[in-house]
Design an enzyme around this catalytic site. Structure first.
Site, PDB file in Angstrom:
ATOM      1  N   TYR A 102       0.837  -1.198   0.000  1.00 10.36           N
ATOM      2  CA  TYR A 102       0.000   0.000   0.000  1.00 10.36           C
ATOM      3  C   TYR A 102       0.873   1.249   0.000  1.00 10.36           C
ATOM      4  O   TYR A 102       1.943   1.267   0.633  1.00 10.36           O
ATOM      5  CB  TYR A 102      -0.868   0.049   1.261  1.00 10.36           C
ATOM      6  CG  TYR A 102      -2.042  -0.889   1.265  1.00 10.36           C
ATOM      7  CD1 TYR A 102      -3.191  -0.622   0.539  1.00 10.36           C
ATOM      8  CD2 TYR A 102      -2.012  -2.043   2.050  1.00 10.36           C
ATOM      9  CE1 TYR A 102      -4.285  -1.476   0.578  1.00 10.36           C
ATOM     10  CE2 TYR A 102      -3.100  -2.915   2.092  1.00 10.36           C
ATOM     11  CZ  TYR A 102      -4.234  -2.617   1.354  1.00 10.36           C
ATOM     12  OH  TYR A 102      -5.316  -3.462   1.394  1.00 10.36           O
ATOM     13  N   TYR A 141      -0.469  -9.966   0.457  1.00 10.18           N
ATOM     14  CA  TYR A 141       0.573  -9.442   1.348  1.00 10.18           C
ATOM     15  C   TYR A 141       0.475 -10.087   2.723  1.00 10.18           C
ATOM     16  O   TYR A 141      -0.594 -10.539   3.133  1.00 10.18           O
ATOM     17  CB  TYR A 141       0.493  -7.909   1.470  1.00 10.18           C
ATOM     18  CG  TYR A 141      -0.833  -7.372   1.972  1.00 10.18           C
ATOM     19  CD1 TYR A 141      -1.099  -7.283   3.333  1.00 10.18           C
ATOM     20  CD2 TYR A 141      -1.790  -6.909   1.085  1.00 10.18           C
ATOM     21  CE1 TYR A 141      -2.306  -6.773   3.789  1.00 10.18           C
ATOM     22  CE2 TYR A 141      -3.005  -6.400   1.527  1.00 10.18           C
ATOM     23  CZ  TYR A 141      -3.254  -6.338   2.886  1.00 10.18           C
ATOM     24  OH  TYR A 141      -4.446  -5.837   3.323  1.00 10.18           O
ATOM     25  N   ARG A 151      -2.983 -12.009   3.467  1.00 13.32           N
ATOM     26  CA  ARG A 151      -4.297 -11.641   2.938  1.00 13.32           C
ATOM     27  C   ARG A 151      -4.376 -12.029   1.469  1.00 13.32           C
ATOM     28  O   ARG A 151      -3.440 -11.769   0.702  1.00 13.32           O
ATOM     29  CB  ARG A 151      -4.525 -10.122   3.001  1.00 13.32           C
ATOM     30  CG  ARG A 151      -4.748  -9.439   4.339  1.00 13.32           C
ATOM     31  CD  ARG A 151      -5.981  -9.816   5.125  1.00 13.32           C
ATOM     32  NE  ARG A 151      -7.207 -10.197   4.457  1.00 13.32           N
ATOM     33  CZ  ARG A 151      -8.146  -9.382   3.986  1.00 13.32           C
ATOM     34  NH1 ARG A 151      -8.021  -8.079   4.098  1.00 13.32           N
ATOM     35  NH2 ARG A 151      -9.239  -9.845   3.421  1.00 13.32           N
ATOM     36  N   HIS A 154      -7.010  -8.390  -2.835  1.00 13.81           N
ATOM     37  CA  HIS A 154      -8.367  -7.845  -2.741  1.00 13.81           C
ATOM     38  C   HIS A 154      -8.366  -6.363  -3.086  1.00 13.81           C
ATOM     39  O   HIS A 154      -7.329  -5.695  -3.029  1.00 13.81           O
ATOM     40  CB  HIS A 154      -8.942  -8.041  -1.330  1.00 13.81           C
ATOM     41  CG  HIS A 154      -8.139  -7.361  -0.259  1.00 13.81           C
ATOM     42  ND1 HIS A 154      -7.038  -7.949   0.335  1.00 13.81           N
ATOM     43  CD2 HIS A 154      -8.263  -6.137   0.313  1.00 13.81           C
ATOM     44  CE1 HIS A 154      -6.522  -7.117   1.226  1.00 13.81           C
ATOM     45  NE2 HIS A 154      -7.233  -6.001   1.236  1.00 13.81           N
ATOM     46  N   HIS A 156     -10.609  -2.973  -1.884  1.00 12.69           N
ATOM     47  CA  HIS A 156     -11.654  -2.424  -1.012  1.00 12.69           C
ATOM     48  C   HIS A 156     -12.619  -1.599  -1.857  1.00 12.69           C
ATOM     49  O   HIS A 156     -12.184  -0.791  -2.681  1.00 12.69           O
ATOM     50  CB  HIS A 156     -11.041  -1.509   0.059  1.00 12.69           C
ATOM     51  CG  HIS A 156     -10.130  -2.221   1.008  1.00 12.69           C
ATOM     52  ND1 HIS A 156     -10.541  -2.685   2.235  1.00 12.69           N
ATOM     53  CD2 HIS A 156      -8.819  -2.548   0.917  1.00 12.69           C
ATOM     54  CE1 HIS A 156      -9.525  -3.267   2.860  1.00 12.69           C
ATOM     55  NE2 HIS A 156      -8.457  -3.194   2.077  1.00 12.69           N
TER      56      HIS A 156
END
Lengths: 231, 190
Positions: A102, A141, A151, A154, A156
């Site tokens: 991120y 990640y 995770r 994905h 959001h």
């Protein structure tokens, strides 16, 4: 006008889900109080198409160069639970780059940042409730929830719908991801079919030749029921 | 068969670069908005009393005369055009977001009675699989006594829904959200 229906709890996450450790000291310990829908709950912020920038929906064109990774198209339709289109509503997305990182000062996953990728996008649904983004397939990640926790990839999704009660933040997953059955976040939704509805579908019709794979992700917001308001 | 609503999932800790880049959303009321201008300092604490520094707060409220700019409000046409009514901010390292707004007017409630002035708050954060919804009321407002929503909260927890004026700073109201603790804020199922 009729009241908004309340969703089946089996299709929504439990709030205290110990396998997702962050819920333990954050999720409510006391029962929620059922709030009847007054005018405050039946209204909500409405957004204007004019506020959209030209590249808001295309995360591959927000910088001078092209981002690294697998270019994809993510599109779908937003409907309510009566099957009606949710028109002209704001859809926002938020994701990692192709490496699973991120753009955030507190993300210390040792994967490279991409100077040509931010990871935020916005679009309005059209007359038929349809939206479309161009982006990069996000990476899986690691997170420190448990030993060797990862995770699944994905995106959001944040949606408003027509009222305060229709607000939704959810996550879209990718078909065939081996991390999906291991994920404590998705697992918090009790109903298997409801979990599967958060997994996008590969769609050859959305796929553009010599350009990008297409994934379809339809989203259902709460709609009105058959009983009127109590006022 | 009708489709079921999509399941909620957490916003996670790393949304800032996408969802809270517009700091103007900290101000719900333009310079010409009518009403009593206030600063609302919202602070979020977890079950250990530690600040929640990775949350997103959204507010939704009526204008100074209790109107919403929304077709569901029969008085939409006369709403204050300088008032937006929606705000969104990330919390800072102290778990705090400070919004600039006006004190809302009274909005029609159930059974035709007027509600006390209130602001709806949605809280999103890591560890919250669905948003948490609460309401902010203003301590000392006489209308609180007759508010039907406030009276739904257990009496001994009702004060968790009250913002209090800051004794040091005129025009500043303070509201604390306590997650998962003895002093847990009343959260609503909407």
């Amino acid at each position: 006008m009729n009241a908004y229906k309340r969703p089946d709890p089996a299709g929504q996450p439990v709030l205290q889900h110990d396998r997702y450790r962050s819920t333990i000291r954050r999720a409510p310990s006391k029962p929620l109080i059922v709030l009847p829908h007054t005018l405050t709950e039946r209204t909500g912020p409405l957004f204007n198409h004019d506020a959209m920038g030209e590249t808001d929906h295309d995360l591959t064109r927000q910088h001078p160069g092209e981002p690294q990774g697998e270019r994809i198209i993510v599109a779908g339709r937003v409907i309510d639970d009566n099957g009606r289109s949710v028109r002209h509503t704001l859809v926002e997305i938020c994701q990692t780059n192709a490496a699973g990182r991120y753009l955030h000062a507190k993300d210390n996953h040792p994967a490279p940042l991409d100077p040509n990728f931010t990871g935020g996008g916005r679009a309005m649904t059209d007359e038929n409730g349809c939206y479309r983004f161009v982006t990069i397939k996000p990476g899986a990640y690691p997170w420190r929830n448990h030993i060797n926790a990862w995770r699944p990839a994905h995106i959001h999704f944040s949606l408003f719908g027509p009222a305060f009660v229709t607000r939704l933040i959810t996550q879209m997953y990718f078909p065939g991801d081996p991390l999906i059955p291991l994920d404590p976040v998705l697992e918090s939704i009790p109903d298997e079919k409801a979990r599967q509805r958060l997994v996008s579908r590969f769609d050859l019709d959305l796929t553009e030749p010599e350009w990008a794979l297409g994934y379809r992700f339809d989203i259902v917001l709460r709609g009105r029921g058959s009983t009127p308001f109590e006022e | 068969m009708d489709p079921a609503p999509s399941g909620s999932q957490t916003i996670g800790p790393f949304f800032h670069f996408a969802l809270t880049t517009d700091e103007a959303l900290g101000c719900l009321a333009g310079p010409d908005a009518k009403g009593e201008r206030i600063h609302l300092r919202c602070r979020v604490l977890d079950g250990d009393g530690a600040p929640v520094s990775d949350a997103m707060i959204e507010l939704w409220q009526a204008d100074s005369d209790g109107r919403y700019n929304h077709p569901e409000d029969p008085r939409q046409k006369s709403h204050d055009p300088a008032f937006r009514g929606f705000g969104r901010l990330a919390t800072n390292d102290e778990g705090v977001s400070v919004f600039e707004t006006i004190k809302p007017g009274r909005v029609a409630g159930l059974d035709g009675a007027l509600q006390a002035p209130h602001i709806n708050l949605s809280l999103f954060a890591r560890g919250l699989l669905n948003r948490l919804v609460t309401r902010i009321y203003f301590a000392g407002d006489p209308a609180n006594q007759e508010d039907t929503v406030l009276s739904l909260a257990p009496e001994d927890r009702r004060d968790t829904l009250l913002a209090h004026p800051d004794p040091q700073h005129t025009g500043v109201w303070r509201f604390e959200v306590h997650l998962c603790s003895e002093h847990e804020t009343v959260f609503f199922d909407v």
